[in-house]
Design a protein around this motif. Structure first.
Motif, PDB file in Angstrom:
ATOM      1  N   GLY A  21      -7.687  94.392 -10.709  1.00 31.91           N
ATOM      2  CA  GLY A  21      -8.886  93.618 -10.447  1.00 31.91           C
ATOM      3  C   GLY A  21      -9.609  94.094  -9.208  1.00 31.91           C
ATOM      4  O   GLY A  21      -9.032  94.770  -8.338  1.00 31.91           O
ATOM      5  N   THR A  22     -10.884  93.769  -9.146  1.00 31.02           N
ATOM      6  CA  THR A  22     -11.670  93.986  -7.934  1.00 31.02           C
ATOM      7  C   THR A  22     -12.427  92.704  -7.621  1.00 31.02           C
ATOM      8  O   THR A  22     -12.824  91.968  -8.533  1.00 31.02           O
ATOM      9  CB  THR A  22     -12.680  95.142  -8.083  1.00 31.02           C
ATOM     10  N   VAL A  23     -12.600  92.435  -6.355  1.00 24.94           N
ATOM     11  CA  VAL A  23     -13.355  91.273  -5.895  1.00 24.94           C
ATOM     12  C   VAL A  23     -14.365  91.750  -4.862  1.00 24.94           C
ATOM     13  O   VAL A  23     -14.002  92.423  -3.893  1.00 24.94           O
ATOM     14  CB  VAL A  23     -12.433  90.202  -5.269  1.00 24.94           C
ATOM     15  N   LYS A  24     -15.626  91.407  -5.064  1.00 25.62           N
ATOM     16  CA  LYS A  24     -16.680  91.719  -4.102  1.00 25.62           C
ATOM     17  C   LYS A  24     -17.051  90.449  -3.364  1.00 25.62           C
ATOM     18  O   LYS A  24     -17.344  89.427  -3.988  1.00 25.62           O
ATOM     19  CB  LYS A  24     -17.906  92.282  -4.825  1.00 25.62           C
ATOM     20  N   VAL A  25     -17.012  90.492  -2.025  1.00 33.39           N
ATOM     21  CA  VAL A  25     -17.300  89.310  -1.215  1.00 33.39           C
ATOM     22  C   VAL A  25     -18.504  89.558  -0.317  1.00 33.39           C
ATOM     23  O   VAL A  25     -18.841  90.696   0.004  1.00 33.39           O
ATOM     24  CB  VAL A  25     -16.074  88.912  -0.357  1.00 33.39           C
ATOM     25  N   ASP A  26     -19.139  88.451   0.101  1.00 32.07           N
ATOM     26  CA  ASP A  26     -20.280  88.565   1.009  1.00 32.07           C
ATOM     27  C   ASP A  26     -19.792  88.505   2.460  1.00 32.07           C
ATOM     28  O   ASP A  26     -18.579  88.534   2.731  1.00 32.07           O
ATOM     29  CB  ASP A  26     -21.322  87.484   0.724  1.00 32.07           C
ATOM     30  N   ASP A  27     -20.732  88.400   3.400  1.00 34.42           N
ATOM     31  CA  ASP A  27     -20.378  88.425   4.820  1.00 34.42           C
ATOM     32  C   ASP A  27     -19.512  87.239   5.236  1.00 34.42           C
ATOM     33  O   ASP A  27     -18.764  87.325   6.213  1.00 34.42           O
ATOM     34  CB  ASP A  27     -21.651  88.455   5.680  1.00 34.42           C
ATOM     35  N   SER A  28     -19.600  86.127   4.501  1.00 38.23           N
ATOM     36  CA  SER A  28     -18.779  84.954   4.803  1.00 38.23           C
ATOM     37  C   SER A  28     -17.509  84.913   3.961  1.00 38.23           C
ATOM     38  O   SER A  28     -16.818  83.896   3.915  1.00 38.23           O
ATOM     39  CB  SER A  28     -19.594  83.671   4.593  1.00 38.23           C
ATOM     40  N   LEU A  29     -17.216  86.044   3.281  1.00 40.07           N
ATOM     41  CA  LEU A  29     -16.023  86.215   2.450  1.00 40.07           C
ATOM     42  C   LEU A  29     -16.017  85.326   1.203  1.00 40.07           C
ATOM     43  O   LEU A  29     -14.969  85.078   0.619  1.00 40.07           O
ATOM     44  CB  LEU A  29     -14.742  85.982   3.267  1.00 40.07           C
ATOM     45  N   LYS A  30     -17.195  84.876   0.784  1.00 39.97           N
ATOM     46  CA  LYS A  30     -17.294  84.168  -0.488  1.00 39.97           C
ATOM     47  C   LYS A  30     -17.476  85.182  -1.614  1.00 39.97           C
ATOM     48  O   LYS A  30     -18.185  86.178  -1.474  1.00 39.97           O
ATOM     49  CB  LYS A  30     -18.442  83.161  -0.471  1.00 39.97           C
ATOM     50  N   VAL A  31     -16.849  84.902  -2.740  1.00 41.84           N
ATOM     51  CA  VAL A  31     -16.812  85.864  -3.849  1.00 41.84           C
ATOM     52  C   VAL A  31     -18.160  85.931  -4.561  1.00 41.84           C
ATOM     53  O   VAL A  31     -18.731  84.908  -4.943  1.00 41.84           O
ATOM     54  CB  VAL A  31     -15.707  85.484  -4.853  1.00 41.84           C
ATOM     55  N   GLU A  32     -18.640  87.178  -4.761  1.00 37.00           N
ATOM     56  CA  GLU A  32     -19.857  87.403  -5.523  1.00 37.00           C
ATOM     57  C   GLU A  32     -19.560  87.952  -6.916  1.00 37.00           C
ATOM     58  O   GLU A  32     -20.258  87.635  -7.872  1.00 37.00           O
ATOM     59  CB  GLU A  32     -20.774  88.385  -4.785  1.00 37.00           C
ATOM     60  N   GLU A  33     -18.516  88.778  -7.014  1.00 38.83           N
ATOM     61  CA  GLU A  33     -18.147  89.344  -8.306  1.00 38.83           C
ATOM     62  C   GLU A  33     -16.635  89.475  -8.410  1.00 38.83           C
ATOM     63  O   GLU A  33     -15.960  89.815  -7.441  1.00 38.83           O
ATOM     64  CB  GLU A  33     -18.769  90.738  -8.496  1.00 38.83           C
ATOM     65  N   VAL A  34     -16.119  89.168  -9.610  1.00 36.09           N
ATOM     66  CA  VAL A  34     -14.717  89.414  -9.936  1.00 36.09           C
ATOM     67  C   VAL A  34     -14.692  90.281 -11.188  1.00 36.09           C
ATOM     68  O   VAL A  34     -15.382  89.986 -12.168  1.00 36.09           O
ATOM     69  CB  VAL A  34     -13.948  88.095 -10.207  1.00 36.09           C
ATOM     70  N   GLU A  35     -13.904  91.345 -11.135  1.00 31.38           N
ATOM     71  CA  GLU A  35     -13.764  92.224 -12.296  1.00 31.38           C
ATOM     72  C   GLU A  35     -12.281  92.375 -12.588  1.00 31.38           C
ATOM     73  O   GLU A  35     -11.498  92.732 -11.705  1.00 31.38           O
ATOM     74  CB  GLU A  35     -14.407  93.582 -12.019  1.00 31.38           C
ATOM     75  N   ILE A  36     -11.882  92.088 -13.847  1.00 34.34           N
ATOM     76  CA  ILE A  36     -10.480  92.085 -14.236  1.00 34.34           C
ATOM     77  C   ILE A  36     -10.270  93.021 -15.430  1.00 34.34           C
ATOM     78  O   ILE A  36     -11.069  93.026 -16.373  1.00 34.34           O
ATOM     79  CB  ILE A  36     -10.024  90.660 -14.639  1.00 34.34           C
ATOM     80  N   TYR A  37      -9.180  93.793 -15.361  1.00 35.59           N
ATOM     81  CA  TYR A  37      -8.787  94.647 -16.481  1.00 35.59           C
ATOM     82  C   TYR A  37      -7.315  94.387 -16.793  1.00 35.59           C
ATOM     83  O   TYR A  37      -6.461  94.458 -15.906  1.00 35.59           O
ATOM     84  CB  TYR A  37      -8.986  96.130 -16.147  1.00 35.59           C
ATOM     85  N   TYR A  38      -7.024  94.073 -18.055  1.00 35.72           N
ATOM     86  CA  TYR A  38      -5.642  93.858 -18.479  1.00 35.72           C
ATOM     87  C   TYR A  38      -5.583  93.935 -20.001  1.00 35.72           C
ATOM     88  O   TYR A  38      -6.622  93.946 -20.679  1.00 35.72           O
ATOM     89  CB  TYR A  38      -5.131  92.493 -17.999  1.00 35.72           C
ATOM     90  N   ASP A  39      -4.352  94.002 -20.542  1.00 36.62           N
ATOM     91  CA  ASP A  39      -4.155  94.070 -21.983  1.00 36.62           C
ATOM     92  C   ASP A  39      -3.635  92.723 -22.479  1.00 36.62           C
ATOM     93  O   ASP A  39      -2.468  92.391 -22.251  1.00 36.62           O
ATOM     94  CB  ASP A  39      -3.159  95.179 -22.317  1.00 36.62           C
ATOM     95  N   PRO A  40      -4.452  91.916 -23.162  1.00 37.80           N
ATOM     96  CA  PRO A  40      -3.993  90.601 -23.649  1.00 37.80           C
ATOM     97  C   PRO A  40      -2.796  90.688 -24.587  1.00 37.80           C
ATOM     98  O   PRO A  40      -2.031  89.734 -24.709  1.00 37.80           O
ATOM     99  CB  PRO A  40      -5.228  90.051 -24.379  1.00 37.80           C
ATOM    100  N   ALA A  41      -2.610  91.835 -25.249  1.00 40.32           N
ATOM    101  CA  ALA A  41      -1.500  91.974 -26.186  1.00 40.32           C
ATOM    102  C   ALA A  41      -0.146  91.861 -25.489  1.00 40.32           C
ATOM    103  O   ALA A  41       0.844  91.470 -26.106  1.00 40.32           O
ATOM    104  CB  ALA A  41      -1.589  93.315 -26.917  1.00 40.32           C
ATOM    105  N   GLU A  42      -0.088  92.195 -24.193  1.00 41.24           N
ATOM    106  CA  GLU A  42       1.157  92.050 -23.442  1.00 41.24           C
ATOM    107  C   GLU A  42       1.610  90.591 -23.437  1.00 41.24           C
ATOM    108  O   GLU A  42       2.800  90.298 -23.535  1.00 41.24           O
ATOM    109  CB  GLU A  42       0.979  92.540 -22.002  1.00 41.24           C
ATOM    110  N   MET A  43       0.646  89.680 -23.278  1.00 42.32           N
ATOM    111  CA  MET A  43       0.967  88.256 -23.263  1.00 42.32           C
ATOM    112  C   MET A  43       1.202  87.719 -24.672  1.00 42.32           C
ATOM    113  O   MET A  43       2.205  87.040 -24.938  1.00 42.32           O
ATOM    114  CB  MET A  43      -0.154  87.467 -22.591  1.00 42.32           C
ATOM    115  N   PHE A  44       0.311  88.020 -25.597  1.00 37.84           N
ATOM    116  CA  PHE A  44       0.405  87.448 -26.931  1.00 37.84           C
ATOM    117  C   PHE A  44       1.611  87.967 -27.702  1.00 37.84           C
ATOM    118  O   PHE A  44       2.123  87.283 -28.588  1.00 37.84           O
ATOM    119  CB  PHE A  44      -0.883  87.695 -27.708  1.00 37.84           C
TER     120      PHE A  44
END
Length: 244
Positions: free
Chosen positions: A191-214
């Motif tokens: 995952g990646t998280v982009k934060v602003d100057d006050s450390l509040k999240v602007e973007e979250v990007e997630i990569y994973y394989d759902p088949a691992e869970m299912f």
């Protein structure tokens, strides 16, 4: 992620989630009051890969993501969120089109993370047919002790934070007609998280394989009738019929 909700009284400080113990009275909670995470915290502490030093970047990122998930699962108004920048927030999962804060809140964490562009006949989980409530109930049923989450590694610091994570729980309750196996179900992702100057999240990007869970959730014996967690029927499927 499953946990217990409370509807009254003060909630003790949660050492992994900010903003839970010091909220004002005007917060609109989905279940009438702030949640408690005792069960999933215990699961996390017993099964985590590593305990990060207090104040480390890894611990900070881990707790920030847990706090965001808490708000997403238990607050009903985006303006009550303290972890994100509501005007800029976007969630991207496996390269799909980004979801706004309001869209993510409407769908809920499970549906947002499990949306799929596969043909209908190939979908294991149909997020577009689930509500916020039904999706959370399905996974709370499957993981009665909770679905724990941890940071495995952090590759870069703010403003763009890149990390590897692990998600796990024990399949001890029914899931979509599949009997529980009692086994651990887990998956890893990036995952990646982009934060602003006050450390509040602007973007979250997630990569994973759902088949691992299912793969783990669909390994239990399938029945033509619902199996309720905690019933004799549910317990019977976890036992070998020749063990007595």
């Amino acid at each position: 992620m499953a946990n217990k909700e409370v509807t009254s009284g003060k909630v003790g400080k949660d050492k992994y989630r900010s903003f839970l113990h010091d909220e004002g009275e005007n917060i609109h909670w989905r279940h009438g009051g702030p949640p408690t995470y005792d069960a999933v915290n215990k699961l996390f502490e017993e099964g985590r890969t590593k305990e990060w030093p207090k104040g480390s970047l890894e611990e900070t990122v881990q707790n920030a993501i847990k706090s965001w998930e808490m708000e997403l699962s238990h607050k009903t108004r985006l303006k009550d969120f303290k972890t994100i920048n509501p005007e800029k927030f976007k969630l991207f999962v496996n390269g799909r089109e980004g979801l706004s804060g309001e869209e993510t809140l409407r769908l809920g964490s499970y549906n947002a993370l499990l949306k799929s562009s596969l043909p209908e006949d190939l979908k294991i989980y149909r997020a577009d047919e689930e509500t916020f409530e039904s999706s959370h109930q399905a996974f709370k049923s499957a993981f009665p002790r909770g679905f724990a989450w941890e940071v495995i590694k952090v590759y870069s610091g703010p403003p763009e934070i890149a990390f590897k994570f692990r998600h796990w729980g024990f399949f001890e309750g029914p899931f979509k007609g599949h009997a529980p196996t009692g086994k651990m179900v887990q998956f890893y992702g990036l995952g990646t998280v982009k934060v602003d100057d006050s450390l509040k999240v602007e973007e979250v990007e997630i990569y994973y394989d759902p088949a691992e869970m299912f793969g783990g959730l669909l390994s239990g014996k399938h029945t033509n009738y619902p199996i309720e967690s905690g019933t004799k029927t549910s317990a019977a499927f976890q036992e070998c019929p020749f063990s007595k």
